[in-house]
Design an enzyme around this catalytic site. Structure first.
Site, PDB file in Angstrom:
ATOM      1  CE  LYS A   1      -2.119  -1.153   3.926  1.00  0.00           C
ATOM      2  NZ  LYS A   1      -1.536  -2.469   4.240  1.00  0.00           N
TER       3      LYS A   1
ATOM      4  NE  ARG B   1      -5.231  -1.552   9.661  1.00  0.00           N
ATOM      5  CZ  ARG B   1      -4.070  -1.143   9.127  1.00  0.00           C
ATOM      6  NH1 ARG B   1      -3.916   0.078   8.684  1.00  0.00           N
ATOM      7  NH2 ARG B   1      -3.056  -1.964   9.055  1.00  0.00           N
TER       8      ARG B   1
ATOM      9  NE  ARG C   1       8.128  -2.652   6.583  1.00  0.00           N
ATOM     10  CZ  ARG C   1       6.852  -2.336   6.457  1.00  0.00           C
ATOM     11  NH1 ARG C   1       6.453  -1.589   5.447  1.00  0.00           N
ATOM     12  NH2 ARG C   1       5.965  -2.781   7.319  1.00  0.00           N
TER      13      ARG C   1
ATOM     14  NE  ARG D   1       5.642  -0.694  10.268  1.00  0.00           N
ATOM     15  CZ  ARG D   1       4.632  -0.601   9.409  1.00  0.00           C
ATOM     16  NH1 ARG D   1       4.797   0.059   8.275  1.00  0.00           N
ATOM     17  NH2 ARG D   1       3.487  -1.168   9.655  1.00  0.00           N
TER      18      ARG D   1
ATOM     19  NE  ARG E   1       1.775  -5.306  11.083  1.00  0.00           N
ATOM     20  CZ  ARG E   1       2.952  -5.089  10.474  1.00  0.00           C
ATOM     21  NH1 ARG E   1       4.078  -5.593  10.972  1.00  0.00           N
ATOM     22  NH2 ARG E   1       2.990  -4.365   9.384  1.00  0.00           N
TER      23      ARG E   1
HETATM   24  P1  AP5 Z   1       4.744  -1.586   1.958  1.00  0.00           P
HETATM   25  O1  AP5 Z   1       4.522  -0.784   0.751  1.00  0.00           O
HETATM   26  O2  AP5 Z   1       5.311  -0.952   3.150  1.00  0.00           O
HETATM   27  O3  AP5 Z   1       3.375  -2.333   2.349  1.00  0.00           O
HETATM   28  P2  AP5 Z   1       2.151  -1.827   3.220  1.00  0.00           P
HETATM   29  O4  AP5 Z   1       0.954  -2.500   2.656  1.00  0.00           O
HETATM   30  O5  AP5 Z   1       2.158  -0.343   3.304  1.00  0.00           O
HETATM   31  O6  AP5 Z   1       2.553  -2.515   4.602  1.00  0.00           O
HETATM   32  P3  AP5 Z   1       2.473  -1.977   6.088  1.00  0.00           P
HETATM   33  O7  AP5 Z   1       3.326  -2.886   6.886  1.00  0.00           O
HETATM   34  O8  AP5 Z   1       2.706  -0.521   6.149  1.00  0.00           O
HETATM   35  O9  AP5 Z   1       0.957  -2.287   6.369  1.00  0.00           O
HETATM   36  P4  AP5 Z   1       0.168  -2.261   7.696  1.00  0.00           P
HETATM   37  O10 AP5 Z   1      -1.208  -2.216   7.200  1.00  0.00           O
HETATM   38  O11 AP5 Z   1       0.496  -3.376   8.611  1.00  0.00           O
HETATM   39  O12 AP5 Z   1       0.737  -0.978   8.437  1.00  0.00           O
HETATM   40  P5  AP5 Z   1       0.099   0.404   8.832  1.00  0.00           P
HETATM   41  O13 AP5 Z   1       1.218   1.341   8.945  1.00  0.00           O
HETATM   42  O14 AP5 Z   1      -1.042   0.736   7.957  1.00  0.00           O
HETATM   43  O15 AP5 Z   1       5.605  -2.858   1.543  1.00  0.00           O
HETATM   44  C1  AP5 Z   1       6.040  -3.805   2.496  1.00  0.00           C
HETATM   45  C2  AP5 Z   1       7.400  -4.386   2.073  1.00  0.00           C
HETATM   46  O16 AP5 Z   1       7.239  -5.128   0.883  1.00  0.00           O
HETATM   47  C3  AP5 Z   1       8.441  -3.289   1.764  1.00  0.00           C
HETATM   48  O17 AP5 Z   1       9.688  -3.728   2.210  1.00  0.00           O
HETATM   49  C4  AP5 Z   1       8.388  -3.177   0.234  1.00  0.00           C
HETATM   50  O18 AP5 Z   1       9.606  -2.763  -0.320  1.00  0.00           O
HETATM   51  C5  AP5 Z   1       8.046  -4.599  -0.173  1.00  0.00           C
HETATM   52  N1  AP5 Z   1       7.233  -4.635  -1.413  1.00  0.00           N
HETATM   53  C6  AP5 Z   1       6.227  -3.800  -1.760  1.00  0.00           C
HETATM   54  N2  AP5 Z   1       5.705  -4.144  -2.954  1.00  0.00           N
HETATM   55  C7  AP5 Z   1       6.381  -5.247  -3.360  1.00  0.00           C
HETATM   56  C8  AP5 Z   1       6.289  -6.078  -4.524  1.00  0.00           C
HETATM   57  N3  AP5 Z   1       5.392  -5.849  -5.499  1.00  0.00           N
HETATM   58  N4  AP5 Z   1       7.147  -7.124  -4.616  1.00  0.00           N
HETATM   59  C9  AP5 Z   1       8.062  -7.374  -3.635  1.00  0.00           C
HETATM   60  N5  AP5 Z   1       8.200  -6.596  -2.510  1.00  0.00           N
HETATM   61  C10 AP5 Z   1       7.356  -5.560  -2.382  1.00  0.00           C
HETATM   62  O19 AP5 Z   1      -0.500   0.105  10.281  1.00  0.00           O
HETATM   63  C11 AP5 Z   1       0.336  -0.218  11.371  1.00  0.00           C
HETATM   64  C12 AP5 Z   1      -0.492  -0.343  12.647  1.00  0.00           C
HETATM   65  O20 AP5 Z   1      -1.088   0.942  12.944  1.00  0.00           O
HETATM   66  C13 AP5 Z   1      -1.666  -1.307  12.588  1.00  0.00           C
HETATM   67  O21 AP5 Z   1      -1.269  -2.619  12.897  1.00  0.00           O
HETATM   68  C14 AP5 Z   1      -2.592  -0.705  13.655  1.00  0.00           C
HETATM   69  O22 AP5 Z   1      -2.154  -1.033  14.944  1.00  0.00           O
HETATM   70  C15 AP5 Z   1      -2.389   0.791  13.475  1.00  0.00           C
HETATM   71  N6  AP5 Z   1      -3.351   1.364  12.506  1.00  0.00           N
HETATM   72  C16 AP5 Z   1      -3.052   1.956  11.315  1.00  0.00           C
HETATM   73  N7  AP5 Z   1      -4.164   2.356  10.693  1.00  0.00           N
HETATM   74  C17 AP5 Z   1      -5.196   2.023  11.507  1.00  0.00           C
HETATM   75  C18 AP5 Z   1      -6.617   2.156  11.392  1.00  0.00           C
HETATM   76  N8  AP5 Z   1      -7.182   2.708  10.299  1.00  0.00           N
HETATM   77  N9  AP5 Z   1      -7.380   1.693  12.412  1.00  0.00           N
HETATM   78  C19 AP5 Z   1      -6.824   1.143  13.509  1.00  0.00           C
HETATM   79  N10 AP5 Z   1      -5.492   0.965  13.677  1.00  0.00           N
HETATM   80  C20 AP5 Z   1      -4.682   1.395  12.677  1.00  0.00           C
HETATM   81 MG    MG Z   2       2.257   1.036   4.951  1.00  0.00          MG
END
Ligand code: AP5
Ligand code: MG
Length: 185
Positions: free
Chosen positions: A9, A84, A123, A129, A141
């Site tokens: 994402k 979410r 990562r 992280r 997660r």
């Molecule tokens: P990346 O692009 O970082 O993927 P992402 O989908 O953004 O992954 P996140 O880990 O950020 O998702 P998340 O939903 O757990 O975290 P968030 O910060 O939203 O890519 C990941 C890796 O893969 C990278 O190393 C990249 O280089 C690699 N990659 C990407 N594309 C690729 C491809 N095509 N091929 C190969 N490799 C690839 O949330 C974190 C926490 O915050 C949650 O757990 C929760 O506690 C809280 N939170 C956030 N939002 C909310 C909400 N709306 N409600 C409640 N709690 C929330």
């Molecule tokens: Mg992200």
């Protein structure tokens, strides 16, 4: 941008910002910057994030509303990691209805669980992280996504807004698919 942890994402959103002058809003990034600033909101969120649980809806929705009020004029918003839960989706729909700018599309990136865990462990080693460091937290997660967040896809499917993309292609190939969708809007 919709999909499980590690589906790409954030990676794709930053490419969309460069190409389309959109404003990227990631609730995860907002929480992490609150944690870095050691604010009360950050400390509250951290307790949930460290376990791989969702931060409560009221906290998340209020933070998002404040962020949206502070933003300049842009071509549009990319919401990443929000909504979410169904209450978050309903809050977003109401907020955007007031602005007369409904959600145009939900782009969902599909990636198998084992590939997600592999990406996030990698990562974690590179970036440190906090929620990528333990395999148990990563699996939690993924579980939380499957149980609590997947219903949000049906919410937007009912509005005929859901588009699914194979997130296991290369980063460039995935972006090509996304560009075709955005160009058609
Ligand atoms: P990346 O692009 O970082 O993927 P992402 O989908 O953004 O992954 P996140 O880990 O950020 O998702 P998340 O939903 O757990 O975290 P968030 O910060 O939203 O890519 C990941 C890796 O893969 C990278 O190393 C990249 O280089 C690699 N990659 C990407 N594309 C690729 C491809 N095509 N091929 C190969 N490799 C690839 O949330 C974190 C926490 O915050 C949650 O757990 C929760 O506690 C809280 N939170 C956030 N939002 C909310 C909400 N709306 N409600 C409640 N709690 C929330
Ligand atoms: Mg992200």
């Amino acid at each position: 941008m919709f999909g499980p942890p590690g589906c790409g994402k954030g990676t794709q959103a930053s490419k969309m910002v460069d190409k389309y002058n959109l404003c990227h809003i990631s609730t995860g990034d907002l929480f992490r910057s609150e944690i870095t600033g050691k604010t009360a909101l950050g400390m509250e969120a951290k307790a949930f994030m460290d376990k791989g649980e969702l931060v409560p809806d009221s906290v998340t929705i209020n933070m998002l509303k404040l962020k949206m009020q502070s933003l300049p004029d842009v071509n549009g918003f990319i919401f990443d990691g929000f909504p979410r839960t169904i209450p978050q989706a309903e809050a977003l729909d109401n907020m955007l209805q007031e602005m007369n700018e409904p959600v145009s599309k939900m782009i969902s990136l599909k990636v198998r669980d084992e590939e997600l865990v592999k990406r996030l462990l990698m990562r974690g080693e590179a970036s440190g992280r906090a929620d990528d460091l333990s395999e148990d937290v990563i699996w939690n997660r993924v579980r939380v996504y499957n149980e609590q967040t997947l219903p949000v896809a049906s919410h937007y499917q009912k509005q005929s807004k859901l588009v699914e993309i194979n997130g296991e292609e290369s980063i460039e190939a995935v972006f090509g698919e996304i560009s075709r969708i955005l160009d058609s809007l």
